[in-house]
Design a protein around this motif. Structure first.
Motif, mmCIF file in Angstrom:
data_model
loop_
_atom_site.group_PDB
_atom_site.id
_atom_site.type_symbol
_atom_site.label_atom_id
_atom_site.label_comp_id
_atom_site.label_asym_id
_atom_site.label_seq_id
_atom_site.Cartn_x
_atom_site.Cartn_y
_atom_site.Cartn_z
ATOM 1 N N LEU A 84 -4.904 -6.425 5.630
ATOM 2 C CA LEU A 84 -5.690 -6.181 4.418
ATOM 3 C C LEU A 84 -4.981 -5.273 3.417
ATOM 4 O O LEU A 84 -5.411 -5.161 2.273
ATOM 5 C CB LEU A 84 -7.051 -5.558 4.772
ATOM 6 N N THR A 85 -3.898 -4.627 3.842
ATOM 7 C CA THR A 85 -3.163 -3.743 2.926
ATOM 8 C C THR A 85 -1.759 -4.261 2.612
ATOM 9 O O THR A 85 -1.199 -3.924 1.571
ATOM 10 C CB THR A 85 -3.033 -2.329 3.511
ATOM 11 N N LEU A 86 -1.170 -5.020 3.539
ATOM 12 C CA LEU A 86 0.194 -5.553 3.401
ATOM 13 C C LEU A 86 1.228 -4.450 3.207
ATOM 14 O O LEU A 86 2.292 -4.673 2.614
ATOM 15 C CB LEU A 86 0.268 -6.563 2.244
ATOM 16 N N ARG A 87 0.912 -3.269 3.691
ATOM 17 C CA ARG A 87 1.843 -2.141 3.622
ATOM 18 C C ARG A 87 1.353 -1.078 4.583
ATOM 19 O O ARG A 87 0.177 -1.082 4.973
ATOM 20 C CB ARG A 87 1.931 -1.572 2.209
ATOM 21 N N ASP A 88 2.226 -0.169 4.935
ATOM 22 C CA ASP A 88 1.831 0.962 5.761
ATOM 23 C C ASP A 88 1.232 2.048 4.871
ATOM 24 O O ASP A 88 1.804 2.405 3.838
ATOM 25 C CB ASP A 88 3.039 1.523 6.523
ATOM 26 N N VAL A 89 0.086 2.554 5.274
ATOM 27 C CA VAL A 89 -0.595 3.626 4.550
ATOM 28 C C VAL A 89 -0.938 4.712 5.560
ATOM 29 O O VAL A 89 -1.548 4.431 6.602
ATOM 30 C CB VAL A 89 -1.882 3.134 3.860
ATOM 31 N N VAL A 143 4.672 -1.278 -2.981
ATOM 32 C CA VAL A 143 4.575 -2.726 -3.147
ATOM 33 C C VAL A 143 4.344 -3.026 -4.622
ATOM 34 O O VAL A 143 3.905 -2.161 -5.380
ATOM 35 C CB VAL A 143 3.445 -3.343 -2.300
ATOM 36 N N THR A 144 4.638 -4.254 -5.018
ATOM 37 C CA THR A 144 4.426 -4.680 -6.399
ATOM 38 C C THR A 144 3.257 -5.642 -6.453
ATOM 39 O O THR A 144 3.266 -6.684 -5.789
ATOM 40 C CB THR A 144 5.680 -5.369 -6.952
ATOM 41 N N PHE A 145 2.241 -5.265 -7.226
ATOM 42 C CA PHE A 145 1.084 -6.137 -7.405
ATOM 43 C C PHE A 145 1.294 -6.993 -8.650
ATOM 44 O O PHE A 145 1.497 -6.475 -9.750
ATOM 45 C CB PHE A 145 -0.192 -5.310 -7.548
ATOM 46 N N ALA A 146 1.215 -8.299 -8.465
ATOM 47 C CA ALA A 146 1.367 -9.213 -9.599
ATOM 48 C C ALA A 146 0.161 -9.144 -10.530
ATOM 49 O O ALA A 146 0.288 -9.234 -11.756
ATOM 50 C CB ALA A 146 1.559 -10.644 -9.094
ATOM 51 N N VAL A 147 -1.018 -8.964 -9.945
ATOM 52 C CA VAL A 147 -2.263 -8.893 -10.722
ATOM 53 C C VAL A 147 -3.262 -8.083 -9.916
ATOM 54 O O VAL A 147 -3.236 -8.097 -8.684
ATOM 55 C CB VAL A 147 -2.797 -10.309 -11.044
ATOM 56 N N VAL A 207 -0.063 -9.362 -3.997
ATOM 57 C CA VAL A 207 1.282 -8.848 -3.778
ATOM 58 C C VAL A 207 2.267 -10.009 -3.825
ATOM 59 O O VAL A 207 2.055 -11.047 -3.190
ATOM 60 C CB VAL A 207 1.385 -8.117 -2.425
ATOM 61 N N ASP A 208 3.337 -9.830 -4.567
ATOM 62 C CA ASP A 208 4.346 -10.886 -4.692
ATOM 63 C C ASP A 208 4.784 -11.408 -3.335
ATOM 64 O O ASP A 208 5.152 -10.636 -2.441
ATOM 65 C CB ASP A 208 5.572 -10.347 -5.436
ATOM 66 N N ASP A 209 4.744 -12.737 -3.177
ATOM 67 C CA ASP A 209 5.261 -13.423 -1.992
ATOM 68 C C ASP A 209 4.624 -12.963 -0.683
ATOM 69 O O ASP A 209 5.192 -13.163 0.389
ATOM 70 C CB ASP A 209 6.787 -13.234 -1.885
ATOM 71 N N ALA A 210 3.429 -12.324 -0.771
ATOM 72 C CA ALA A 210 2.809 -11.831 0.470
ATOM 73 C C ALA A 210 1.336 -12.182 0.571
ATOM 74 O O ALA A 210 0.843 -12.491 1.651
ATOM 75 C CB ALA A 210 3.002 -10.317 0.584
#
Length: 264
Positions: A84-89, A143-147, A207-210
């Protein structure tokens, strides 16, 4: 929930404050702007009150108004599963974040005590001259959010939503006009059971490509509405900031702690 009689606003004028005030007046409620960081005696603990204000101002006046304020747990984002986050927090203290030796996105969980942004390392964070080191922080991979979209949630349902950014730049439009509407709503359904209060704002993004991921949670009583429907957003605000005695057991654990306010 009691009928809204008065919506209190902070002295800081915002577009969302104006929009919520207009929505409240359409319901026959009064709107009162508090000009000082205290509540006049005759307005304290007024029946049927609510509040729209930033965290610092809310901390100063909520107790005098007799209001409870819902917010997500400070460690909510860090406790979410990675899908749900697609990254470590990580959730910790700012003293722990001082030891960072890598770039990371660092923010206070539920206020704006220092800028939420990417820091090259921990040395750029407020130091011991400004904080005591115990202040909570969220440290996230970059991370980079596209939108990105803002969702006003009431009892798990998206009551209104708005796109607010594309590639990090302000890009505001109602969710109904965005081609990703169905994807946003489908992702919002995955937030059920993640430990949120009954009224809250959650930002999500692609997230781009994720894929889709949670950006952060925000208190409804302090969140900008962008292109959300003001009447629907007001419903969420009224549920999130209301007389403390109206909250049931399920929500009481999400009430923002009321600080002791020292008056001169």
């Amino acid at each position: 929930m009691s009928t809204l009689r008065t919506l209190f606003l902070s002295p800081r004028v915002t577009a969302t404050g104006h929009a919520l005030a207009d929505a409240a007046r359409r319901r026959g409620a009064r709107v009162e702007t508090l000009r000082e960081w205290r509540v006049p005696e005759q307005q304290r603990r007024a029946e049927g009150s609510s509040l729209y204000a930033g965290p610092l101002f809310a901390d100063a006046v909520a107790r005098e108004l007799g209001l409870g304020l819902l917010e997500a747990p400070q460690d909510w984002l860090a406790r979410l599963p990675r899908e749900l986050t697609l990254r470590d927090v990580e959730f910790g203290t700012i003293a722990e974040a001082w030891r960072l030796r890598r770039p990371a996105f660092v923010k206070p969980p539920n206020d704006k005590s220092f800028p939420a942004r990417v820091y090259p390392d921990g040395s750029g964070l407020p130091g011991p001259d400004a904080v005591d080191g115990t202040e909570p922080v969220l440290v996230s991979d970059i991370v980079t959010f596209a939108v990105e979209f803002r969702l006003f949630l009431l009892n798990g349902e998206v009551r209104t939503a708005s796109r607010y950014a594309t590639r990090g730049a302000l890009d505001v439009a109602p969710l109904e006009r965005d081609p990703r509407r169905a994807e946003v709503l489908a992702f919002a359904e995955r937030l059920a059971g993640t430990g949120l209060p009954s009224a809250v704002v959650v930002d999500v993004g692609l997230v781009d490509d994720a894929g889709w991921a949670v950006v952060e949670a925000n208190a409804a009583w302090a969140s900008g509405h962008y292109a959300c429907d003001a009447d629907a957003a007001l419903d969420v605000v009224l549920h999130a900031a209301r007389p403390e005695g109206e909250f049931g057991a399920a929500d009481r654990r999400f009430l923002r702690p009321a600080p002791e306010v020292v008056r001169d």
